[in-house]
Design a protein around this motif. Structure first.
Motif, short mmCIF file in Angstrom:
data_model
loop_
_atom_site.label_atom_id
_atom_site.label_comp_id
_atom_site.label_asym_id
_atom_site.label_seq_id
_atom_site.Cartn_x
_atom_site.Cartn_y
_atom_site.Cartn_z
N PRO A 55 11.56 8.49 -15.40
CA PRO A 55 10.81 9.54 -16.48
C PRO A 55 11.39 10.96 -15.31
N LEU A 56 11.56 11.34 -14.78
CA LEU A 56 12.44 12.18 -13.75
C LEU A 56 14.09 12.61 -14.79
N ALA A 57 14.83 10.91 -15.12
CA ALA A 57 16.22 11.57 -15.18
C ALA A 57 15.81 11.20 -17.14
N GLU A 58 14.58 11.40 -17.20
CA GLU A 58 14.57 12.11 -18.45
C GLU A 58 14.46 12.95 -18.83
N GLU A 59 13.43 13.74 -18.41
CA GLU A 59 13.78 15.40 -17.79
C GLU A 59 14.21 16.04 -18.01
N THR A 60 15.20 15.80 -17.35
CA THR A 60 16.01 16.28 -16.35
C THR A 60 17.45 15.30 -17.63
N GLU A 61 17.35 15.26 -18.12
CA GLU A 61 18.47 14.45 -19.58
C GLU A 61 20.05 13.92 -18.60
N ALA A 62 19.27 13.57 -16.95
CA ALA A 62 20.50 12.60 -16.47
C ALA A 62 20.41 11.60 -17.06
N ILE A 63 19.47 10.47 -17.50
CA ILE A 63 19.35 9.41 -17.85
C ILE A 63 20.86 9.44 -19.11
N ILE A 64 20.69 10.74 -19.98
CA ILE A 64 22.37 10.46 -20.95
C ILE A 64 23.67 9.80 -19.96
N PRO B 179 13.71 7.29 -25.09
CA PRO B 179 14.53 8.25 -26.44
C PRO B 179 14.57 9.53 -26.06
N VAL B 180 15.72 9.86 -25.07
CA VAL B 180 16.42 10.74 -24.65
C VAL B 180 18.29 10.26 -24.90
N GLN B 181 18.24 8.82 -25.25
CA GLN B 181 19.71 8.39 -25.56
C GLN B 181 19.42 8.57 -27.05
N PHE B 182 18.31 7.40 -27.28
CA PHE B 182 18.44 8.08 -28.49
C PHE B 182 18.33 8.84 -29.77
N GLY B 183 17.79 9.91 -29.35
CA GLY B 183 18.19 11.04 -29.55
C GLY B 183 19.64 11.97 -30.14
N ARG B 184 20.62 11.28 -29.46
CA ARG B 184 21.98 11.89 -29.43
C ARG B 184 22.75 10.92 -30.98
N ASP B 185 22.75 12.02 -31.92
CA ASP B 185 23.92 11.36 -32.39
C ASP B 185 25.38 10.67 -32.86
N ASP B 186 25.39 10.99 -31.98
CA ASP B 186 26.81 9.76 -31.34
C ASP B 186 26.97 8.89 -30.52
N LEU B 187 25.14 8.23 -30.36
CA LEU B 187 24.72 6.73 -29.43
C LEU B 187 25.34 5.61 -30.05
N ALA B 188 25.03 5.11 -31.49
CA ALA B 188 26.30 4.59 -32.05
C ALA B 188 28.07 4.36 -32.08
N ASP B 189 28.02 5.66 -31.77
CA ASP B 189 29.56 5.70 -31.94
C ASP B 189 30.22 5.48 -30.02
N THR B 190 29.14 5.86 -29.15
CA THR B 190 29.49 5.51 -27.98
C THR B 190 28.84 3.74 -27.26
N ILE B 191 27.98 3.34 -28.21
CA ILE B 191 28.62 1.88 -28.16
C ILE B 191 29.57 1.46 -27.76
N HIS B 192 29.78 1.76 -29.54
CA HIS B 192 31.44 0.93 -30.34
C HIS B 192 31.85 1.08 -29.52
N ALA B 193 32.50 2.03 -29.08
CA ALA B 193 33.92 3.11 -27.73
C ALA B 193 33.39 1.62 -26.31
N ILE B 194 32.07 1.63 -25.80
CA ILE B 194 32.62 0.31 -24.63
C ILE B 194 32.41 -0.62 -25.28
N LEU B 195 31.80 -1.37 -26.11
CA LEU B 195 32.63 -2.17 -26.63
C LEU B 195 33.87 -2.72 -26.55
N LEU B 196 34.51 -1.52 -26.86
CA LEU B 196 35.88 -1.71 -27.48
C LEU B 196 36.45 -1.91 -26.04
N GLU B 197 36.27 -1.27 -25.04
CA GLU B 197 36.72 -0.61 -23.77
C GLU B 197 36.01 -2.07 -22.76
N THR B 198 35.30 -2.50 -23.14
CA THR B 198 35.35 -3.88 -22.07
C THR B 198 35.63 -4.79 -22.77
#
Length: 691
Positions: free
Chosen positions: A478-487, A516-535
């Protein structure tokens, strides 16, 4: 040879009374101005300190010379002009330094300021006596002088103490009385410790100011200074009264509720804080937050929510009494003030009256709605000497109470600041946790319930703090979500889980939670796609878990993100199913691949009939929609057997494996396989039951 006569001083009662009266009136005005200085800041504070110092210093200056004249008005004497002026300068400077120190907020500030004033008053008397020329010779009694010094220091410290630490509204009058009393006491102490030997041969300097001339001029000058200071005080009081009227005019400028707004509240807070200083009263500030108001807006619309706020404001306005003030800050947040001499009892009573406003339901359209209010309050100057801090304290108390239970009344305590500071320190550490390598992923294995075979694992984030050790996710997530460190933390978790799975260390799919903070970012799908390509992990082996509350905040946007993930081949599961308020609608709207049944239902199986009925309903719903169900929190073989017989496809829980680090995962896999081999598979029980 001229005849000399030695005698102890007598004293003139009328002049002593005049000296005391001049000191009393002058210091009374000065102490009132000092009180105003303590209640203000910046250049205004400096101005009030200067005026208080000039008025009080002039009164002490006059009282000092009048008390010297009172020793023997008939004595042939005079005063050196330079010494007379120096005494006035010392008086003003000593008062200025004393008031400046005394107005600070460290522990012994009033006493330290009073000692500085006392030292200045003693210096005034010393210089005054040095500048007093008599036709003879003065002699001093050392013990009497010591007593005089001690009396001067102690009484001046007491005077500033009473002005700075008032218990009642009369304490500042008492401060002036103490200073006047000090002048009189020092006069009598000096009378007892001084004697003079008259000597007609002593010729007085020609430039001396005659005693009677100085006395008359001094009284006139001091009355002029004190009159000017008193007039300034009266003018300021009138301005403050006009300011109160202006606050009243500004009060009703929240067009919706008719209550004062935040600007009016700030002005009222400043005014009441000054009054609290002036009258030695206490001032309580309140933070009031409506519980569940967002649900009203979501369910009935913002128009209905506005009407509800108007009704809330009307009810609260009707319970106000003299000395109480309410304002609307924004949205469903309200602020309050209460002036009283009996806090915190009166503050608690006021908060309870506000809470009583919500005892009866509100009518929204044709629906009856029940609301509560979380209330926090703090008392000025008991909790803090800073008026701007008292509202922050009240909000801190409100949030502390709201985190425990809705509808609580919570008083501020200093320990809350300690907790808040610790929380802020933890938040700072959390920002750097991923970069420092303090985060870990533990994996909880998932099995197919029919045969107990491992089919995947859920990645669970852990934080190993360098000094506190393992910190519970319930504390830092919860603290990470409040401070957006969760991103950053969430991205690290996705990358690490995909890397571990791609390296062949995790069997089957790997499931990763999205906040919820991650899901609120417009680049979430692009980030996941980049991670799949990287790994190099196949999208088919990645499963992301979201709760329905995460996607319901913005349905159209959430649907767009989920469709992009599905198009990439990533599986999406609904986490904690059954705990939300619109689960069926959510399943209908969004393209989920799996339902995760919340462990709150599983732990009551198989004995709780209601829980069993809910679980069977969810399983039937998943079957009809073509969505397999995974049950969380399986801890007993009876739960395993019940779920398998009811048609649940997969499960996870302590029965099969506890979360394990990557290094411990092979041992956990082996232990799970051994347990399944030794324990009768649930499928055997299902087959037996079918036969």
């Amino acid at each position: 040879m001229p005849e000399t006569t030695t005698f102890a001083f007598a004293y003139h009662q009328l002049l002593v009374a005049i000296a005391g009266a001049v000191c009393l009136f002058g210091t009374w005005v000065g102490m009132r101005q000092f009180a105003r200085a303590r209640a203000t800041s910046g250049t205004t504070r400096i101005g009030w300190l200067f005026m208080a110092s000039v008025g009080t210093g002039a009164a002490l200056w006059a009282a000092t010379f009048l008390s010297i004249l009172a020793l023997d008005p008939t004595l042939n004497s005079g005063f050196a002009p330079l010494a007379t002026g120096a005494v006035l300068l010392v008086a003003i400077v000593a008062c200025l330094i004393g008031f400046e120190i005394g107005s600070r907020h460290f522990t012994l500030a009033p006493e330290a300021g009073g000692l500085m004033m006392g030292a200045g008053i003693l210096a005034m008397h010393f210089i005054a006596f040095k500048g007093w020329h008599v036709a003879g010779h003065l002699e001093w009694n050392v013990p009497g002088v010591v007593v005089t010094i001690l009396l001067g220091l102690s009484l001046s410290a007491l005077a500033v103490n009473r002005a700075n630490r008032p218990v009642t509204r009369w304490c500042r009058h008492g401060a002036a009385i103490v200073l006047a009393f000090m002048i009189c006491v020092m006069h009598y102490a000096l009378t007892a410790s001084t004697s003079v030997t008259t000597d007609p041969s002593v010729v007085l300097p020609a430039d001396l100011i005659p005693a009677h001339v100085l006395g008359l001029a001094m009284v006139c000058a001091v009355l002029l200074v004190m009159g000017s200071g008193f007039s300034t005080y009266v003018i300021d009081l009138e301005i403050r009264t006009e300011s109160a009227d202006r606050i009243h005019q500004l009060s009703f400028n929240d067009t919706m509720t008719g209550l004062p707004n935040r600007i009016a509240f700030n002005e009222r807070l400043a005014f009441d804080a000054a009054e609290a200083h002036e009258k030695a009263h206490k001032l309580a500030a309140f933070s009031i937050d409506l519980d569940g108001f967002k649900d009203v807006n979501d369910q009935f619309g913002h128009g209905a929510g506005d009407l509800l706020l108007i009704e809330v404001a009307d009810r609260m306005r009707r319970i106000l009494r003299p000395g109480e003030f309410l304002a609307r800050q924004s949205g469903d947040e309200f602020l309050g003030l209460k002036m009283s001499g009996n806090h915190p009892q009166d503050a608690q009573a006021f908060a309870e009256r506000i809470a009583g406003v919500f005892a009866h339901p509100f009518q929204v359209g044709d629906q009856s709605v029940t609301l509560t209010a979380s209330i926090g309050f703090s008392v000025f100057p008991i909790d803090t000497p800073e008026r701007d801090q008292v509202l922050s304290n009240a909000k801190l108390a409100m949030h502390r109470g709201k985190s425990k239970q809705r509808g609580l009344i919570c008083q501020y305590h200093r320990e809350m600041d300690d907790t808040a500071r610790a929380r802020r320190a933890l938040a700072r550490d959390l920002q750097r946790a991923a970069a420092r390598g303090e985060l870990e992923l533990h994996y909880q294995l998932q099995t197919t319930l029919a045969d107990g075979k491992i089919c995947g694992a859920e990645a669970l984030m852990r934080w190993r703090h360098p000094t506190r050790g393992m910190i519970s996710p319930a504390e830092f997530i919860p603290l990470a979500e409040e401070t957006e460190a969760i991103i950053a933390m969430g991205e690290w978790a996705l990358r690490t889980a995909c890397h571990d799975a791609a390296g062949g260390k995790i069997p089957g799919t790997v499931a990763v939670n999205l906040s919820p903070v991650q899901f609120g970012r417009d680049d979430l799908a692009d980030t996941i796609h980049a991670i799949l390509l990287e790994t190099g992990l196949s999208p088919r082996r990645l499963e992301v878990e979201v709760t329905e509350s995460t996607i319901m905040s913005d349905q159209s946007r959430g649907l767009h993100i989920l469709r992009k993930l599905k198009a990439m081949g990533v599986s999406v599961s609904m986490d904690d199913f059954g705990t939300g308020y619109s689960s069926l609608a959510t399943l209908h709207l969004f393209p989920f691949d799996k339902i995760k049944l919340d462990q709150s239902f599983v732990k009551r199986l198989p004995d709780d009939a209601a829980a069993a009925a809910i679980v069977r309903t969810v399983l039937a719903l998943g079957d009809s929609l073509g969505m397999p169900v995974l049950a969380e929190g399986i801890e007993t073989e009876a739960q395993w057997q019940f779920l398998d017989r009811a048609g649940c496809a997969k499960g996870q829980g302590y029965l099969f494996a506890r979360p394990a680090s990557l290094a411990q995962l092979p041992a956990a896999i082996e232990a799970t396989a051994r347990f399944v081999r030794e324990a009768p598979p649930a499928a055997t029980h299902r087959a037996t039951a079918a036969a």
